[in-house]
Structure formats: structure tokens, C-alpha cells
Motif scaffolding. Structure first.
Motif, mmCIF file in Angstrom:
data_model
loop_
_atom_site.group_PDB
_atom_site.id
_atom_site.type_symbol
_atom_site.label_atom_id
_atom_site.label_comp_id
_atom_site.label_asym_id
_atom_site.label_seq_id
_atom_site.Cartn_x
_atom_site.Cartn_y
_atom_site.Cartn_z
ATOM 1 N N GLN A 1 -17.907 6.188 49.205
ATOM 2 C CA GLN A 1 -19.094 7.024 49.402
ATOM 3 C C GLN A 1 -19.800 7.303 48.081
ATOM 4 O OE1 GLN A 1 -17.250 10.091 51.592
ATOM 5 N NE2 GLN A 1 -18.070 9.405 53.542
ATOM 6 N N THR A 2 -19.016 7.604 47.031
ATOM 7 C CA THR A 2 -19.634 7.880 45.737
ATOM 8 C C THR A 2 -20.402 6.659 45.239
ATOM 9 O OG1 THR A 2 -17.718 9.260 45.300
ATOM 10 C CG2 THR A 2 -19.158 8.806 43.455
ATOM 11 N N ILE B 1 -23.591 6.242 47.197
ATOM 12 C CA ILE B 1 -24.670 7.171 46.827
ATOM 13 C C ILE B 1 -25.311 6.745 45.509
ATOM 14 C CG2 ILE B 1 -25.105 9.528 46.058
ATOM 15 C CD1 ILE B 1 -23.259 10.445 48.256
ATOM 16 N N ILE B 2 -24.482 6.273 44.564
ATOM 17 C CA ILE B 2 -25.049 5.855 43.278
ATOM 18 C C ILE B 2 -26.003 4.683 43.479
ATOM 19 C CG2 ILE B 2 -24.497 4.778 41.072
ATOM 20 C CD1 ILE B 2 -21.996 6.450 41.011
ATOM 21 N N ALA C 1 -29.126 5.804 45.061
ATOM 22 C CA ALA C 1 -29.999 6.519 44.122
ATOM 23 C C ALA C 1 -30.739 5.538 43.225
ATOM 24 C CB ALA C 1 -29.183 7.485 43.284
ATOM 25 N N VAL D 1 -20.724 13.093 50.260
ATOM 26 C CA VAL D 1 -19.667 13.192 49.270
ATOM 27 C C VAL D 1 -18.477 13.906 49.907
ATOM 28 C CG1 VAL D 1 -19.338 13.726 46.879
ATOM 29 C CG2 VAL D 1 -21.613 13.901 47.891
ATOM 30 N N LEU E 1 -28.115 17.032 46.413
ATOM 31 C CA LEU E 1 -27.931 15.606 46.163
ATOM 32 C C LEU E 1 -28.611 15.179 44.873
ATOM 33 C CD1 LEU E 1 -26.458 13.505 47.841
ATOM 34 C CD2 LEU E 1 -28.645 12.702 48.642
ATOM 35 N N GLN E 2 -29.798 15.716 44.599
ATOM 36 C CA GLN E 2 -30.508 15.313 43.385
ATOM 37 C C GLN E 2 -29.808 15.836 42.140
ATOM 38 O OE1 GLN E 2 -32.781 13.011 43.167
ATOM 39 N NE2 GLN E 2 -32.508 12.851 45.359
ATOM 40 N N PHE F 1 -26.619 16.390 41.962
ATOM 41 C CA PHE F 1 -25.419 15.555 41.900
ATOM 42 C C PHE F 1 -25.730 14.196 41.288
ATOM 43 C CE2 PHE F 1 -23.142 12.143 44.160
ATOM 44 C CZ PHE F 1 -21.852 12.398 43.750
ATOM 45 N N ILE F 2 -26.803 13.562 41.780
ATOM 46 C CA ILE F 2 -27.151 12.219 41.327
ATOM 47 C C ILE F 2 -27.519 12.230 39.848
ATOM 48 C CG2 ILE F 2 -29.007 10.515 41.488
ATOM 49 C CD1 ILE F 2 -26.945 10.025 43.513
ATOM 50 N N MET G 1 -24.354 12.744 37.918
ATOM 51 C CA MET G 1 -23.496 11.562 38.103
ATOM 52 C C MET G 1 -24.004 10.406 37.254
ATOM 53 S SD MET G 1 -20.987 10.790 40.081
ATOM 54 C CE MET G 1 -20.110 9.381 40.626
ATOM 55 N N LEU G 2 -25.296 10.106 37.349
ATOM 56 C CA LEU G 2 -25.840 8.974 36.597
ATOM 57 C C LEU G 2 -25.813 9.251 35.100
ATOM 58 C CD1 LEU G 2 -28.775 7.788 38.848
ATOM 59 C CD2 LEU G 2 -26.574 6.737 38.536
#
Lengths: 64, 394
Positions: A42-43, A46-47, A50, B2, B367-368, B370-371, B374-375
Motif C-alpha cells: 500500500q505504501t 501511494i508513492i 503521488a 495506509v 494524505l497530502q 503524508f505524501i 514520505m517523498l
């Protein structure tokens, strides 16, 4: 908005939708095969989603 | 979605529910308020026409849809004052003004209320300023604005360091985060294994989530500590700004491209300055490929390093801007479809649809954040990764 821009925006959305569908279906397959790896899949999903979304939004904004 | 830890799941549910209830209640109240205003529409239109004449615009009666569009563009742009709601019939705005700081032959500070929402020309030390379509221009005493062929003002603009709506929102949110995390920081000072008390206990799972789901897997167990302060700050700042943007306070900070650009530049700078030898080698002289290929790959890799922060910037900006416009658009159904559906029906449909959309926007808010985090950690992780010394990979 001019007509070519509208057509271009439509094409971008079609491409992004197709890409998201592919990501989603592959992730579903992968989770069905290995339910214990669901979190990691899932992670990653999502990446990639995005990254795709960033590309699509970039194209929409630059093309406006 | 997630996979969340159970405690976080509960916390997120509580936060989301609470914030949305607040938001809906206000939306409903505002809607009703506006529908009452609608009855005084005819008075408002004549008044607006008079105001338009004052602005040196040609007198055109605006349709309901155009008004909605103006309102949305106005919300998405930065402003010099907070306006919570305005009374069209009386031409009054309810809110508070913010300080304007100009550097133009010395420092000039005054409140934006002196502009009276663009109706008045402000004089400071012999220099006249006018607020026109959200920007401050230098003018003469009468407030004349000159236009070029495409109807853009050609007047000179002073250097503007004002505390605008976005700046004030950003300062408010930063102060809020500071207060929120002071308690949590104090607990750890007394001992690493202390249990936080009060609200801090609710924040701990989210901090752990950022550490265990983003920082450690992407950056690595040995190096993640150095980047935690940045990742946590950026996560909570974006998350809180996104959530506050859904309340009727009218924040649109993460939907402003300069704010997201600044955040993306932070990530870019941190990535470049913490990068090790391997990272630069992979950019300029890719190991494991033939020499002509190395030369061809270098520009692509350099471009790639620049596109990463660009996509971070555009993603956050576009998501939040799109979300805000759609929420506004659905609320606007009440005004646009009033004739077709009747006032009650229009309010019902607009409220119903916007309720669901705000739920979706709460998900997007998380989500934004998180993204982005994350990125950011992924890019930092790529820059600090140690490569085993087999040059055959890639």
C-alpha cells in the motif's frame, strides 16, 4: 480555455486515470497473493500514485 | 489506505470527526445567512453597480455564476484582511484588518482598514497608495490606475512585506504547533520512557508514525535522527494547515504556490547538502554504464534532481486549490440553482454534496501531508544511501 487546451486536459486525465487503474489493480493482485505484505504494498502504491498525480497536475497547470 | 496503528486510527478518527463537525456547523450557518441575504438581492445589485462605477469599471450587471467565480478567485488569492462574511446589501465586511508594511523611501506601517477594502486611497508621507484587486499600487491623490492594452495596471508597486492573510495564518499555525508540542517535549526531558500527559499523549502516536513508517524505512536506522526535526515540522505544519483550511476561518495557505514552493525548496536544500559522494557520482558520472551513456545520463539526472522538488510543490498546491474550489462550487449550488430547485431544495442538495466532499477533503488533508513527508524522506534517503561497492548495479 481554448479548445486544444480542453482536449489536452482531457487526454491528461485519461492517461492519469489509466495509470492509477493499473497501479490499483496490480496492488490488489499483489495483496491477494501476499496478504501479509499488504502494508508495504500500500505504501509503495501511494508513492507511485503521488508521483503520477504530480505529473498529471504539472501537465494540467503548465498547459493552462 | 495506509495501514495505521490502532491507537493512531482512533486518534485520527477523533480529530477528523471533531474538526468536521465544527466545519459543517459553520457552513450550514453561513449558508442560511447567505440565503437570507439573497432576499435583499435587488438592493445589493444597485449598490454594487454604484460601487462598480466608483471603480472606473464599465457598469455590467454580474450574474450569480460570475459572482460565485469572483468569490472563489478571491478566496484562493492572498488578502490584506480576514473577512469571515460580508453583507452585500449594506456593503459591509465582518472580519479584522491586518498590518500593511511597505518599504518605499523608508518603512511605512499602517492597518489595512485604512484602504476600506480598496475604496479609499491611503496617504503616507506624501505618497499615495491604493489597493486594487488584491495588490497595492502607488498612485496620485485621486487614486488613478493606468492600464496597458491587456487591462493590467501599469502603476509602480512598493516593496511589500505586509502581514497578509497567509502570513498571519502561518504564524498562527506555527504558534499552535509550538504550544501543542511543548508538553510532549517536556515529558521526554524528564526521561526517555516517560508517558506524556494530556494532549501530548494524543500526539505521540503521530510522531511515532512519522518515525516508524516514513523516516526509518526510507532513510535508514543509523541516519534518520538528523532529519526527524524537519520531517516532523513539515508533516504537522502541512497537516494542520490543510485541516484549518477546511474550517470557515478561510485559510488557504497550502493552496498558495509560494508557500508550497518554499517547503519544496527546503526539501531540495536539505537533500543536496546532506548528499554523500555516491549521490553526486550517480548524478554526474553514473557508474556501471559505458562512457557515451554516462555523458547522456548526466543532464537527465540533473533535471531529475530539479523536477523532484517541483513536483512536490505542484502536487500540494494543486490538490488543495482544487479541493477548495470544488467545495466552494458545491456550496454555490445554493445560489446558482435557487430558481430551478427552490431555496429549500438548493440548500439541501448543496449541503448534502459539500458534506461528502469535505469528508473527502479531510482524507486529502492527511494524505497530502503524508505524501509530502514520505517523498521528502525518500529523496533524503536516496541522497544519503550507502552503496555497496559493486559498480555493476544501476
Amino acid at each position: 480555455m481554448e479548445l486544444p487546451n480542453i482536449i489536452g486536459a482531457g487526454l491528461i486525465v485519461i492517461g492519469a486515470g489509466y495509470g492509477l487503474g493499473k497501479i490499483g489493480s496490480s496492488a490488489m493482485d499483489a495483496i491477494a497473493r501476499q496478504p501479509e505484505a499488504a502494508g508495504k504494498i500500500q505504501t509503495a502504491m501511494i508513492i507511485i500514485g503521488a508521483l503520477l498525480e504530480g505529473l498529471a497536475f504539472g501537465a494540467l497547470i503548465l498547459g493552462k | 489506505m495506509v495501514t495505521l496503528k490502532k491507537s493512531l486510527n482512533l486518534l485520527a478518527a477523533v480529530i477528523f470527526t471533531a474538526s468536521s463537525v465544527f466545519s459543517y456547523a459553520q457552513t450550514n450557518a453561513q449558508n442560511l445567512e447567505k440565503s437570507i441575504e439573497e432576499t435583499e438581492q435587488s438592493v445589493a445589485e444597485t449598490l454594487e453597480a454604484a460601487e462598480e462605477a466608483n471603480h472606473e469599471h464599465p457598469i455590467v450587471e454580474k450574474t450569480q455564476a460570475q459572482k460565485v467565480q469572483d468569490h472563489i478567485t478571491h478566496h484562493l488569492a492572498d488578502d490584506y484582511s480576514f473577512v469571515f462574511f460580508s453583507d452585500e446589501a449594506e456593503g459591509k465586511n465582518y472580519g479584522f484588518s491586518l498590518p500593511v508594511i511597505l518599504i518605499d523611501n523608508g518603512l511605512k506601517v499602517f492597518m489595512s482598514s485604512e484602504f476600506d477594502y480598496g475604496k479609499k486611497v491611503v496617504e503616507k508621507d506624501g505618497q499615495f497608495y491604493k489597493l486594487y484587486h488584491g495588490k497595492i499600487y502607488k498612485t496620485d491623490a485621486a487614486g488613478t490606475i493606468d492600464y496597458d492594452d491587456t487591462h493590467h495596471p501599469t502603476n509602480e508597486k512598493p516593496l511589500d512585506f505586509s502581514i497578509t492573510k497567509n502570513v498571519a495564518s502561518l504564524l498562527f499555525t506555527t504558534a499552535l504547533i509550538f504550544v501543542m508540542f511543548l508538553g510532549l517535549a517536556k515529558t521526554y526531558k524528564n526521561g526517555a520512557n516517560n508517558l506524556p500527559k494530556g494532549f501530548a499523549r494524543a500526539l505521540e502516536p503521530m510522531v511515532l508514525y512519522v518515525r516508524d513508517e516514513m523516516a526509518i524505512p526510507n532513510i535508514g536506522k543509523d541516519k534518520y535522527r538528523k532529519f526527524m526535526p524537519y520531517l516532523l515540522s513539515v508533516f504537522f505544519l502541512i497537516f494542520l494547515l490543510n485541516l484549518l483550511g477546511l474550517t470557515p476561518l478561510g485559510f488557504n495557505v497550502t493552496g498558495s504556490i509560494s508557500v508550497t514552493a518554499c517547503l519544496a525548496i527546503f526539501t531540495f536544500i536539505i537533500t543536496q547538502f546532506s548528499a554523500n559522494k555516491d549521490y553526486w557520482k550517480h548524478i554526474f558520472w553514473m557508474p556501471g554504464v559505458p562512457v557515451p551513456m554516462k555523458i547522456m545520463l548526466a543532464p537527465i539526472e540533473i533535471l531529475g534532481a530539479l523536477i523532484k522538488p517541483f513536483s512536490l510543490m505542484v502536487r500540494l498546491f494543486a490538490n488543495i486549490t482544487a479541493g477548495h474550489s470544488v467545495v466552494f462550487g458545491l456550496i454555490a449550488i445554493i445560489f446558482v440553482m435557487k430558481e430551478a430547485l427552490g431555496t429549500g431544495g438548493a440548500i439541501g442538495i448543496g449541503f448534502f454534496l459539500s458534506t461528502f466532499l469535505v469528508f473527502l477533503e479531510i482524507l486529502v488533508a492527511f494524505l497530502q501531508a503524508f505524501i509530502f513527508t514520505m517523498l521528502s524522506s525518500l529523496f533524503i534517503g536516496m541522497a544519503v544511501a550507502e552503496h555497496e561497492h559493486d559498480e555493476a548495479h544501476h
